[in-house]
Write an enzyme that holds these catalytic residues in place. Sequence first.
Site, short mmCIF file in Angstrom:
data_model
loop_
_atom_site.label_atom_id
_atom_site.label_comp_id
_atom_site.label_asym_id
_atom_site.label_seq_id
_atom_site.Cartn_x
_atom_site.Cartn_y
_atom_site.Cartn_z
CG ASP A 94 -5.28 2.33 2.30
OD1 ASP A 94 -4.51 2.33 3.03
OD2 ASP A 94 -4.18 1.97 1.72
CD GLU A 139 8.17 -3.42 -10.35
OE1 GLU A 139 8.57 -2.29 -8.67
OE2 GLU A 139 8.52 -4.11 -10.02
CD GLN A 182 9.31 -7.87 -8.86
OE1 GLN A 182 10.05 -9.32 -8.25
NE2 GLN A 182 8.46 -7.23 -8.84
CG HIS A 200 -2.07 -0.95 1.23
ND1 HIS A 200 -3.13 -0.51 1.43
CD2 HIS A 200 -2.01 -2.41 0.83
CE1 HIS A 200 -4.11 -1.68 1.00
NE2 HIS A 200 -3.46 -3.08 1.06
CB SER A 232 4.61 -7.46 -8.75
OG SER A 232 5.46 -7.06 -7.55
CG HIS A 243 2.69 -11.65 -6.10
ND1 HIS A 243 3.46 -11.49 -6.81
CD2 HIS A 243 1.58 -10.84 -5.46
CE1 HIS A 243 3.75 -9.47 -6.22
NE2 HIS A 243 2.35 -9.48 -5.22
CG ASP A 257 -5.12 -6.31 -6.02
OD1 ASP A 257 -4.79 -6.66 -5.00
OD2 ASP A 257 -4.59 -5.27 -6.45
CD GLN A 258 -1.38 -11.22 -4.90
OE1 GLN A 258 -1.88 -12.95 -5.40
NE2 GLN A 258 -0.95 -10.98 -3.45
#
Length: 466
Positions: free
Chosen positions: A118, A364, A341, A21, A361, A356, A382-383
């Site tokens: 949030d 990216e 990464q 977050h 990610s 995931h 949300d993945q």
Amino acid sequence: MDPAHSSDLHIVMFPWFGLGHIMPFLHISNKLARKGHRISFFVPAKTLSKIQHFNRFPRLITFFPITVPHVDGLPVGAETTSDVPSPFYLLLMTAMDRTERDVELLLLELKPHIVFFDVAYWIPKLACKLGIKTVYFLVLNLVMAGYLSGCERAEQEMSIPFEKLLLQPPSSFPDSSIKLHLHETRFFVRRKTLGLGNDIKLDDRLRIGRAECDALVSKGCKEIEGPFVEFAERNIGKPMLLVGPVIPESPTNGLGLEDKWVNFLCGFEAGSVIYCGLGSETVLKKDQFQELLLGFELSGYPFLAALKPPFGTETIEEALPEGFEGRVKGRGVVHGGWIQQQLILKHPSVGCYVTHCGYGSMMEGLVLNESCQLVMIPFANDQIYNARLIANRLKAGVEVERGEEDGFFTRESVCKAIRTVMEENYSEVGREIRANCSKLRELLLNKDTESSYIDDLIKKLQDLMS
């Protein structure tokens, strides 16, 4: 600063104490600061060193360390979700709640125009008392927010069990191909009941925050999530402001890729290496950990996997399949620590990213390397919706097949997904996925697209002040 005398905004960012977050809040902070707006960023004190090199505009973005009070049951010194396993997250929320007085004092001193938040559901009432507007920043997928809100509304109106509603997209949902599997519904049902004693439940925290804020902001753009915006607005009951794709900024510490990874990756042809990174919070069961690695081995491609030791083990080495190290020596590496990464994904030898599907990610993987293809193994939140959006609606990646009830994947299903996107000359599906991924990447990298969304967001935030 008096908003009546200046169009520049002063915004406070107060994200949930998890890097998943904190980083999206920092990414949007960079986008707003690029346009000249001032950001005061509240962050757990010891976490500051982990993120400050992502601050691209230190003249305009100022970090304010927050001391996280100790709560009985939390490990001493725990500040973020990276410090504790998921069963402790509720205690961390209680610790966040206990920062309310410190946050109030900072707001009184800083006198911002707007607070982005949030999980801290108490921010709207506190800010309203101080004459400050509030924006709920939806760091999770807009598709997910609309889906769950639609199911919750149907539950209230039709008295149908929530868990049954989750198995089919809610009425008038824009895409019937985006839906949950049985093993995934259990996670969302459980989330509705999570709480500590008489403390407020997790889903209630999120619902109250959304209901009492002045506006909602979500990552995403009409070109991708467009059909879902109106549905989410209607079911959440608030206007939804989009910020565009929010492409992550590169860190400013100037460090290049470590020599050991350069040497490993340069030993292989362009676009031939699988990189696997499942995020800082994903811990697999040992049998799934081994099936994943055996899937990489079975694919025949070289690979670099950055994974946490599975449940019940202390090290990566003790969890490896029998004989695995010897069989993949020279073409496969499993790394148990932190890894660069972004720089790994940029390397021309990387041609497949097993992810995931956390939003940052995934972005990216889409934008950092023009030849990199997405293989998706979502686990929660949300993945799941990110993966379905990319794989089912946009057909720009492939999701690993799993058991409907247990959610388990096999080495064969991992291998099949990888070969689908890597062997484009042998698969019509693979060629279509590569073409669609290229189109999506081109859209996301269009600087005019991103800039226009940020400009529109700023205008609407300024309108909020009038």
